[in-house]
Design an enzyme around this catalytic site. Structure first.
Site, PDB file in Angstrom:
ATOM      1  N   HIS A 104      53.162 156.158  10.581  1.00 48.27           N
ATOM      2  CA  HIS A 104      52.408 157.247  11.203  1.00 48.27           C
ATOM      3  C   HIS A 104      53.316 158.410  11.585  1.00 48.27           C
ATOM      4  O   HIS A 104      52.951 159.570  11.426  1.00 48.27           O
ATOM      5  CB  HIS A 104      51.645 156.740  12.424  1.00 48.27           C
ATOM      6  CG  HIS A 104      50.361 156.079  12.047  1.00 48.27           C
ATOM      7  ND1 HIS A 104      49.287 156.022  12.885  1.00 48.27           N
ATOM      8  CD2 HIS A 104      49.991 155.462  10.910  1.00 48.27           C
ATOM      9  CE1 HIS A 104      48.294 155.392  12.272  1.00 48.27           C
ATOM     10  NE2 HIS A 104      48.698 155.029  11.083  1.00 48.27           N
ATOM     11  N   ASP A 105      54.505 158.112  12.093  1.00 45.95           N
ATOM     12  CA  ASP A 105      55.437 159.176  12.438  1.00 45.95           C
ATOM     13  C   ASP A 105      55.730 160.027  11.205  1.00 45.95           C
ATOM     14  O   ASP A 105      55.682 161.254  11.248  1.00 45.95           O
ATOM     15  CB  ASP A 105      56.737 158.582  13.002  1.00 45.95           C
ATOM     16  CG  ASP A 105      57.692 159.658  13.483  1.00 45.95           C
ATOM     17  OD1 ASP A 105      57.219 160.671  14.036  1.00 45.95           O
ATOM     18  OD2 ASP A 105      58.913 159.499  13.304  1.00 45.95           O
ATOM     19  N   ASP A 128      60.366 162.194  12.212  1.00 48.96           N
ATOM     20  CA  ASP A 128      61.140 162.977  13.168  1.00 48.96           C
ATOM     21  C   ASP A 128      60.914 162.532  14.608  1.00 48.96           C
ATOM     22  O   ASP A 128      61.184 163.280  15.553  1.00 48.96           O
ATOM     23  CB  ASP A 128      60.803 164.474  13.037  1.00 48.96           C
ATOM     24  CG  ASP A 128      59.321 164.733  13.227  1.00 48.96           C
ATOM     25  OD1 ASP A 128      58.589 163.794  13.627  1.00 48.96           O
ATOM     26  OD2 ASP A 128      58.876 165.868  12.989  1.00 48.96           O
ATOM     27  N   SER A 161      58.434 162.454  16.326  1.00 52.46           N
ATOM     28  CA  SER A 161      57.479 163.253  17.110  1.00 52.46           C
ATOM     29  C   SER A 161      56.419 162.351  17.739  1.00 52.46           C
ATOM     30  O   SER A 161      55.870 162.678  18.782  1.00 52.46           O
ATOM     31  CB  SER A 161      56.823 164.325  16.240  1.00 52.46           C
ATOM     32  OG  SER A 161      56.364 163.769  15.040  1.00 52.46           O
ATOM     33  N   PRO A 169      45.374 157.900   7.031  1.00 54.11           N
ATOM     34  CA  PRO A 169      44.240 157.273   6.346  1.00 54.11           C
ATOM     35  C   PRO A 169      43.460 156.419   7.344  1.00 54.11           C
ATOM     36  O   PRO A 169      44.048 155.787   8.224  1.00 54.11           O
ATOM     37  CB  PRO A 169      44.916 156.399   5.288  1.00 54.11           C
ATOM     38  CG  PRO A 169      46.298 156.163   5.771  1.00 54.11           C
ATOM     39  CD  PRO A 169      46.658 157.317   6.666  1.00 54.11           C
ATOM     40  N   ASP A 180      54.882 138.966   2.694  1.00 53.83           N
ATOM     41  CA  ASP A 180      54.854 138.398   1.346  1.00 53.83           C
ATOM     42  C   ASP A 180      53.795 139.149   0.530  1.00 53.83           C
ATOM     43  O   ASP A 180      53.313 140.190   0.977  1.00 53.83           O
ATOM     44  CB  ASP A 180      54.545 136.887   1.419  1.00 53.83           C
ATOM     45  CG  ASP A 180      53.279 136.597   2.217  1.00 53.83           C
ATOM     46  OD1 ASP A 180      52.486 137.535   2.445  1.00 53.83           O
ATOM     47  OD2 ASP A 180      53.070 135.431   2.608  1.00 53.83           O
TER      48      ASP A 180
HETATM   49  C1  HEM Z   1      44.588 153.133   2.980  1.00 51.36           C
HETATM   50  C2  HEM Z   1      45.559 153.353   3.820  1.00 51.36           C
HETATM   51  C3  HEM Z   1      45.607 152.748   5.189  1.00 51.36           C
HETATM   52  C4  HEM Z   1      44.598 152.604   6.104  1.00 51.36           C
HETATM   53  C5  HEM Z   1      43.144 153.045   5.983  1.00 51.36           C
HETATM   54  C6  HEM Z   1      45.166 151.914   7.243  1.00 51.36           C
HETATM   55  C7  HEM Z   1      44.474 151.607   8.398  1.00 51.36           C
HETATM   56  C8  HEM Z   1      44.921 150.724   9.361  1.00 51.36           C
HETATM   57  C9  HEM Z   1      44.158 150.308  10.519  1.00 51.36           C
HETATM   58  C10 HEM Z   1      42.783 150.821  10.906  1.00 51.36           C
HETATM   59  C11 HEM Z   1      44.890 149.386  11.177  1.00 51.36           C
HETATM   60  C12 HEM Z   1      44.498 148.639  12.459  1.00 51.36           C
HETATM   61  C13 HEM Z   1      45.019 149.370  13.683  1.00 51.36           C
HETATM   62  C14 HEM Z   1      44.606 148.697  14.938  1.00 51.36           C
HETATM   63  O1  HEM Z   1      43.453 148.278  15.059  1.00 51.36           O
HETATM   64  O2  HEM Z   1      45.445 148.589  15.840  1.00 51.36           O
HETATM   65  C15 HEM Z   1      46.129 149.213  10.454  1.00 51.36           C
HETATM   66  C16 HEM Z   1      47.135 148.359  10.804  1.00 51.36           C
HETATM   67  C17 HEM Z   1      48.380 148.360  10.224  1.00 51.36           C
HETATM   68  N1  HEM Z   1      48.814 149.213   9.227  1.00 51.36           N
HETATM   69 FE1  HEM Z   1      47.636 150.390   8.089  1.00 51.36          FE
HETATM   70  N2  HEM Z   1      46.492 151.652   7.003  1.00 51.36           N
HETATM   71  C18 HEM Z   1      46.807 152.152   5.779  1.00 51.36           C
HETATM   72  C19 HEM Z   1      48.060 152.166   5.192  1.00 51.36           C
HETATM   73  C20 HEM Z   1      49.180 151.641   5.796  1.00 51.36           C
HETATM   74  C21 HEM Z   1      50.541 151.848   5.339  1.00 51.36           C
HETATM   75  C22 HEM Z   1      50.938 152.698   4.141  1.00 51.36           C
HETATM   76  C23 HEM Z   1      51.358 151.149   6.186  1.00 51.36           C
HETATM   77  C24 HEM Z   1      52.869 151.027   6.213  1.00 51.36           C
HETATM   78  C25 HEM Z   1      53.692 151.275   5.233  1.00 51.36           C
HETATM   79  C26 HEM Z   1      50.510 150.485   7.138  1.00 51.36           C
HETATM   80  C27 HEM Z   1      50.943 149.611   8.095  1.00 51.36           C
HETATM   81  C28 HEM Z   1      50.120 148.943   8.976  1.00 51.36           C
HETATM   82  C29 HEM Z   1      50.562 147.840   9.805  1.00 51.36           C
HETATM   83  C30 HEM Z   1      51.931 147.190   9.790  1.00 51.36           C
HETATM   84  C31 HEM Z   1      49.464 147.481  10.597  1.00 51.36           C
HETATM   85  C32 HEM Z   1      49.426 146.414  11.698  1.00 51.36           C
HETATM   86  C33 HEM Z   1      49.711 147.070  13.028  1.00 51.36           C
HETATM   87  C34 HEM Z   1      49.911 146.097  14.174  1.00 51.36           C
HETATM   88  O3  HEM Z   1      49.978 144.892  13.954  1.00 51.36           O
HETATM   89  O4  HEM Z   1      50.042 146.567  15.322  1.00 51.36           O
HETATM   90  N3  HEM Z   1      49.205 150.828   6.893  1.00 51.36           N
HETATM   91  N4  HEM Z   1      46.123 150.059   9.362  1.00 51.36           N
END
Ligand code: HEM
Ligand SMILES: *[C@@H]1O[C@H](CO)[C@@H](O)[C@H](O)[C@H]1NC(C)=O
Ligand SMILES: *[C@@H]1O[C@H](CO)[C@@H](O)[C@H](O)[C@H]1NC(C)=O
Ligand SMILES: CC(=O)N[C@H]1CO[C@H](CO)[C@@H](O)[C@@H]1O
Length: 331
Positions: A65-66, A73, A75, A163, A254
């Site tokens: 997100h950063d 950066d 932010s 996203p 994984d």
């Molecule tokens: C289609 C693209 C993506 C969408 C729509 C998306 C959306 C989300 C949402 C809604 C959550 C849950 C947040 C919450 O309820 O706290 C989440 C969790 C997460 N996302 Fe994504 N994300 C996307 C791409 C990515 C990318 C590119 C990364 C990293 C390279 C990423 C890493 C993570 C991680 C690690 C979590 C778990 C966070 C936690 O355990 O606190 N996501 N994502």
């Protein structure tokens, strides 16, 4: 004469650019100024992850997100004050878990004792995310260092840059390709959902009153949907209720995320779409059958994320504290 004059202008222009060329990111940026940087990072993240296993997911998401807003950066770490609402307090940031912020603060505190004023918060986030990926079983990738921290952070900048699960695949693809990522790199990056959690509100529309004809999203495997419904039944009263992104191996980095997508075990609507859409499906298939290929591509894509719009030289600063600008009068 004109010709010589022009030549001089060009020469001065070249000299002006030189500091930036010099300060390009390099892996051994802190070798002389803070030789223990990498060891301190590794120790700090390992201790924190052991104490709080949700740290890896939280930090990886924080880093992503950063980098999505104005570049990597730091932010996102700046706290809001009476005059400025920081990026981290934008609506979507509500769900960024505190463990990512905490691990960065712990590392910064140790580094300030070891080598004061030297290591930027943006290098700390990038390195913490990488080290945590490795710690939970994912690939190592080398990071260039020498990022500077931003001088601004505004919540309005965060709107529409992340996203979100209700986006169509066209919207998701546009978002990533507009930042210079290929569709294949995007699919590899979303493989980050092999760890961590999502709160019920992020997918509750798939569970309750999904459509006129179906109570739950038919893309879900039925028992999986039943389990999620039970888990999330009181999510409006208890908004902290959340599910693992990867129900099979939630804490291990994984390629299970991709295998899950093929079985109707994708948690978010956008996860399921990755397997439905013709543009992304081939890469889901590829990564589901070849984990080494996923690791290789994830590492390359993360390096690309990590250099998004980085600030060097005078475009930024090394913050004394990660949650505040050094000059508190700015912003
Ligand atoms: C289609 C693209 C993506 C969408 C729509 C998306 C959306 C989300 C949402 C809604 C959550 C849950 C947040 C919450 O309820 O706290 C989440 C969790 C997460 N996302 Fe994504 N994300 C996307 C791409 C990515 C990318 C590119 C990364 C990293 C390279 C990423 C890493 C993570 C991680 C690690 C979590 C778990 C966070 C936690 O355990 O606190 N996501 N994502
Ligand atoms: C489902 O939707 C209908 C109308 O569309 C509404 O009356 C009902 O309360 C909804 N149920 C739930 C559980 O939200
Ligand atoms: C899996 O990917 C790795 C890394 O790109 C490659 O070397 C290997 O040949 C692939 N394996 C198969 C079975 O395709
Ligand atoms: C718009 C919104 O809900 N912002 C919230 C962001 O998160 C902080 C806590 O970290 C809340 O205080 C804000 O209300």
């Amino acid at each position: 004469m004109i010709c010589i004059y022009k030549y001089h202008i060009f020469y001065l222009f070249f000299l002006a650019l030189f500091p930036f060329i010099q300060s390009k990111l390099t892996p051994n940026y802190y070798q002389k100024t803070c030789p223990k940087f990498l060891d301190i990072m590794k120790e700090t993240v390992a201790a924190k992850q052991q104490l709080t296993p949700s740290t890896a997911g939280a930090t990886l998401r924080l880093f992503f997100h950063d980098c999505m807003i104005g570049g990597c950066d730091a932010s996102i770490l700046v706290a809001s004050n009476a005059f400025n609402k920081g990026e981290r307090d934008a609506d979507i940031n509500l769900s960024l878990s505190g463990d990512g912020f905490d691990v960065v603060t712990r590392a910064k505190n140790r580094l300030e004792l070891e080598c004061p004023g030297v290591v930027s918060c943006s290098d700390i986030i990038a390195t913490a995310a990488r080290d945590l990926v490795v710690l939970v079983g994912g690939p190592f990738y080398e990071l260039g260092l020498g990022r500077k921290d931003s001088l601004v952070s505004r919540s309005v900048d965060a709107e529409n840059k992340y996203p979100i699960p209700t986006m169509t695949m066209d919207q998701v693809i546009n978002l990533f390709t507009s930042k210079g990522f290929t569709i294949q790199e995007m699919v590899a990056l979303v493989g980050a959902h092999t760890i961590g959690f999502s709160h019920c509100k992020e997918f509750s529309n798939r569970l309750f009153n999904f459509s006129k004809t179906a109570e739950t999203d038919p893309k879900y495997q039925p028992e999986f949907a039943a389990g999620l419904k039970k888990l999330c039944q009181n999510y409006q009263k208890d908004p902290s209720m959340s599910a693992y992104n990867d129900v099979m191996t939630p804490k291990k980095f994984d390629n299970m995320y991709f295998k899950n997508l093929k079985r109707g075990l994708g948690l978010l609507a956008t996860d399921s779409l990755m397997f439905e859409d013709k543009r992304t499906k081939p890469f889901v298939e590829l990564y589901a059958t070849n984990e080494s290929k996923f690791f290789e591509d994830f590492g390359h894509a993360m390096r690309k994320v990590s250099v998004s719009n980085v600030k060097v030289g005078k475009d930024g600063e090394v913050r004394n504290r990660c949650d505040a600008f050094n000059n508190l009068d700015t912003n």
